[in-house]
Motif scaffolding. Sequence first.
Motif, PDB file in Angstrom:
ATOM      1  N   LYS A   6      -1.436  -0.398   4.329  1.00 28.01           N
ATOM      2  CA  LYS A   6      -0.420  -1.432   4.629  1.00 28.01           C
ATOM      3  C   LYS A   6       0.286  -1.197   5.958  1.00 28.01           C
ATOM      4  O   LYS A   6       0.396  -2.098   6.780  1.00 28.01           O
ATOM      5  CB  LYS A   6       0.668  -1.447   3.539  1.00 28.01           C
ATOM      6  N   THR A   7       0.787   0.024   6.138  1.00 30.29           N
ATOM      7  CA  THR A   7       1.574   0.307   7.334  1.00 30.29           C
ATOM      8  C   THR A   7       0.704   0.183   8.589  1.00 30.29           C
ATOM      9  O   THR A   7       1.080  -0.456   9.571  1.00 30.29           O
ATOM     10  CB  THR A   7       2.203   1.717   7.229  1.00 30.29           C
ATOM     11  N   THR A   8      -0.488   0.765   8.510  1.00 30.59           N
ATOM     12  CA  THR A   8      -1.423   0.679   9.630  1.00 30.59           C
ATOM     13  C   THR A   8      -1.754  -0.786   9.940  1.00 30.59           C
ATOM     14  O   THR A   8      -1.743  -1.215  11.094  1.00 30.59           O
ATOM     15  CB  THR A   8      -2.728   1.421   9.277  1.00 30.59           C
ATOM     16  N   LEU A  66      10.014  -1.237   4.424  1.00 31.23           N
ATOM     17  CA  LEU A  66      10.825  -1.312   3.212  1.00 31.23           C
ATOM     18  C   LEU A  66      10.502  -0.156   2.281  1.00 31.23           C
ATOM     19  O   LEU A  66      10.898  -0.159   1.117  1.00 31.23           O
ATOM     20  CB  LEU A  66      10.551  -2.636   2.477  1.00 31.23           C
ATOM     21  N   ASP A  67       9.779   0.816   2.813  1.00 32.74           N
ATOM     22  CA  ASP A  67       9.319   1.927   1.987  1.00 32.74           C
ATOM     23  C   ASP A  67      10.399   3.000   1.898  1.00 32.74           C
ATOM     24  O   ASP A  67      10.462   3.897   2.720  1.00 32.74           O
ATOM     25  CB  ASP A  67       8.028   2.505   2.578  1.00 32.74           C
ATOM     26  N   THR A  68      11.231   2.868   0.879  1.00 35.98           N
ATOM     27  CA  THR A  68      12.307   3.837   0.694  1.00 35.98           C
ATOM     28  C   THR A  68      11.850   5.007  -0.170  1.00 35.98           C
ATOM     29  O   THR A  68      12.586   5.949  -0.389  1.00 35.98           O
ATOM     30  CB  THR A  68      13.520   3.159   0.001  1.00 35.98           C
ATOM     31  N   ASN A  69      10.600   4.928  -0.661  1.00 37.68           N
ATOM     32  CA  ASN A  69      10.091   5.965  -1.564  1.00 37.68           C
ATOM     33  C   ASN A  69       9.576   7.192  -0.851  1.00 37.68           C
ATOM     34  O   ASN A  69       9.886   8.308  -1.220  1.00 37.68           O
ATOM     35  CB  ASN A  69       8.960   5.409  -2.424  1.00 37.68           C
ATOM     36  N   ARG A  70       8.736   6.935   0.156  1.00 41.49           N
ATOM     37  CA  ARG A  70       8.131   8.069   0.849  1.00 41.49           C
ATOM     38  C   ARG A  70       8.997   8.448   2.020  1.00 41.49           C
ATOM     39  O   ARG A  70       9.391   7.581   2.813  1.00 41.49           O
ATOM     40  CB  ARG A  70       6.707   7.718   1.299  1.00 41.49           C
ATOM     41  N   PRO A  71       9.277   9.760   2.154  1.00 42.52           N
ATOM     42  CA  PRO A  71      10.221  10.222   3.178  1.00 42.52           C
ATOM     43  C   PRO A  71       9.874   9.756   4.599  1.00 42.52           C
ATOM     44  O   PRO A  71      10.739   9.229   5.293  1.00 42.52           O
ATOM     45  CB  PRO A  71      10.125  11.746   3.073  1.00 42.52           C
ATOM     46  N   LEU A 127       7.244  -7.493   6.865  1.00 44.92           N
ATOM     47  CA  LEU A 127       7.865  -6.582   5.901  1.00 44.92           C
ATOM     48  C   LEU A 127       6.800  -5.705   5.268  1.00 44.92           C
ATOM     49  O   LEU A 127       5.944  -6.179   4.518  1.00 44.92           O
ATOM     50  CB  LEU A 127       8.602  -7.395   4.825  1.00 44.92           C
ATOM     51  N   ASP A 128       6.856  -4.424   5.627  1.00 43.91           N
ATOM     52  CA  ASP A 128       5.878  -3.450   5.123  1.00 43.91           C
ATOM     53  C   ASP A 128       6.472  -2.794   3.874  1.00 43.91           C
ATOM     54  O   ASP A 128       7.387  -1.988   3.984  1.00 43.91           O
ATOM     55  CB  ASP A 128       5.620  -2.425   6.232  1.00 43.91           C
ATOM     56  N   THR A 129       5.961  -3.158   2.714  1.00 42.40           N
ATOM     57  CA  THR A 129       6.585  -2.692   1.468  1.00 42.40           C
ATOM     58  C   THR A 129       6.115  -1.302   1.064  1.00 42.40           C
ATOM     59  O   THR A 129       5.138  -0.785   1.595  1.00 42.40           O
ATOM     60  CB  THR A 129       6.275  -3.654   0.298  1.00 42.40           C
ATOM     61  N   GLU A 160       9.547   6.224   9.525  1.00 48.59           N
ATOM     62  CA  GLU A 160       9.260   6.794  10.847  1.00 48.59           C
ATOM     63  C   GLU A 160       7.834   6.475  11.279  1.00 48.59           C
ATOM     64  O   GLU A 160       7.562   6.222  12.445  1.00 48.59           O
ATOM     65  CB  GLU A 160       9.477   8.316  10.850  1.00 48.59           C
ATOM     66  N   GLN A 161       6.939   6.471  10.309  1.00 51.19           N
ATOM     67  CA  GLN A 161       5.527   6.161  10.619  1.00 51.19           C
ATOM     68  C   GLN A 161       5.411   4.795  11.299  1.00 51.19           C
ATOM     69  O   GLN A 161       4.753   4.647  12.333  1.00 51.19           O
ATOM     70  CB  GLN A 161       4.704   6.172   9.323  1.00 51.19           C
ATOM     71  N   LEU A 162       6.095   3.810  10.744  1.00 52.07           N
ATOM     72  CA  LEU A 162       6.030   2.461  11.323  1.00 52.07           C
ATOM     73  C   LEU A 162       6.712   2.420  12.690  1.00 52.07           C
ATOM     74  O   LEU A 162       6.235   1.761  13.618  1.00 52.07           O
ATOM     75  CB  LEU A 162       6.674   1.448  10.374  1.00 52.07           C
TER      76      LEU A 162
HETATM   77 MG    MG Z   1       2.985   2.632   4.182  1.00 53.21          MG
END
Ligand code: MG
Length: 445
Positions: A114-116, A138-143, A190-192, A147-149
Motif C-alpha cells: 500500500k505505502t509503496t 493513517l498507519d498509527t499501528n506500525r511505528p 490516504l494510506d491506511t 516516516e516510510q511515506l
Molecule cells: Mg504501509
Amino acid sequence: MFESLSERLGGVFDRLTKQGALSADDVKTAMREVRVALLEADVSLPVARQFIKSVEGKATGAAVTKSVTPGQQVVKIVHDELIKMLAGEEAADALKIDNPPAPILMVGLQGSGKTTTTAKLAKRLKDREGKRVLMASLDTNRPAAMEQLQILGTQIGVDTLPIVKGESAVQIAKRAKQQATLGGYDVYMLDTAGRLHIDEVLMDEVQAVRDVANPRETLLVVDGLTGQDAVNVATEFDEKVGVSGVVLTRMDGDGRGGAALSMRAVTGKPIRFVGLGEKMDALETFEAERIAGRILGMGDIVALVERAQETLEQEQAERMAKRFQKGLFNMNDMKNQLEQMIKMGGMQGVMGMMPGMSKYAKQAEDAGLNDKTITHQIALINSMTKKERANPQILQASRKKRIAAGAGLEVSDLNKLLKMHRQMSDSMKKLSKMGKGGMMKQAMK
Ligand code: MG
Ligand code: GDP
C-alpha cells in the motif's frame, strides 16, 4: 518450473493427425489440461470452473487453422476468453479524480504494498498528469510507517501531511482533507494501516475513514503472488468498505498472476495498475493481454497463431506441404518461406514466438541470416528466370553474374543463398521422412 499450457496441449493433441474442426471430446480432454494450468497459476477453483464452462462451448466445433496445431488453436481460444474476462469494460487508467481535492483511499492487507503503491501512484499523477498531490499516512499501528511515506515523498518530490503523534486515523484523515483544500491540492491520498488478516477493529477504522473522506477512488492493493486468499480479501474489503479498483503488486516476481483473474471474476472490480518492482516508477497500467499470457505460461504461441492465420494463405500452405512431403523444395518455395518470415516479424519475430527456438536463432544468425539478408535473398530470387528458380542447379558462372547484378548484389551473396537453399532442401527431405507435424515437433523440442 511450470509446464506451459501449450506444452500440455501438445500431448493431448498428438494423436490428432487430421486437422479440421475441434470435436466435443477433444475439447473436453483439452479443458482438463486448461483447468490444471489455471489452478497452477493460482486461479481459484470456482473461477476456473466458471471460466472453462464459458470457453468449452466456444472451442467445440471451432475450425483449426491449417498452419497451426489443434493444441495451439485451443490455447488461442482460451487466451482470447481470458483477455475478455480480465479486461472488462472500464478503462484501466481512468481514475475519477476531477473536482479537487479528490480523495483516494488505499486499502489492503499488511505488506501488500500500500505505502509503496501510494507513492508510486502519487508520482505518476504528478509526472504524467501534472497533479498536485498530498499524501497522508493513517498507519498509527506500525511505528515507522508514517516516516516510510514521508521518506518516499521526499524522494519523489510529493508533499506529505506533517506527522502529529497521538492522532487517530480518522483525525489524520480530517486533517488531510483540510490541508488538501487549503493548500489547493488536486488529489490527496490516504494510506491506511495494514492488517495481517481481515480484522474487525481495523475494518471499522477504515469504514470510519471512508465516511469522513468520502473517497472518489478506493484502491485495493493486493500482492499478486497470493493465490486463493486474494479473492477472500477482495470480497471482504468490497463488502465492508467498497472498492473501486484493484492494484496488483509484485508482478515482477515469478507468480503466474492467477489472482488477477479470480478477483476480476468474483468482485467484478477492474484491475487498474500492476506493481513491477520496488522502485518508484515500477507501476504500470494493467494490460489484460500480458496477464493472460502469464497465466497460460506460453512463449508467444498466441501471437504466432494470430499471425499465421492472417498471413498464411491456406492453398499455398497446402501446396507447400505436399511439395515438402515429396522432398521438393525449389527457389519459389524458398522465396515463399522467406516472405512468410518477413510477414511474421522477421527472424527475431519467428524465433521469439516459438518456445525452444532460440537455439536455432543463433545457428541461423551464425549462418548469416538476418532481416537484411532475407530481403537480399528475396531480391536475388526475383532476379532469376522461371527456369532457374525451378532448377537452381543449372546456375553457372554467367547466369550467376547476371542474377547478382540484377539484384544489385555480389555473386558471393548468391552463393550464400544457394548454400542455404541446399541446406534447407536437405532438412526438408529429412523432416518429410519424419511424418506429419514433424517440423513443429522438432522445433518445440
Ligand atoms: Mg504501509
Ligand atoms: P504495506 O504494508 O501494504 O504498506 O506495504 P509496503 O508498501 O510497505 O511494501 C512492503 C514491501 O513490498 C516493501 O519492501 C516494498 O518495497 C515491497 N513492494 C511493494 N510493491 C512491490 C512490487 O510491485 N514489487 C516488488 N518486488 N516489491 C514490492
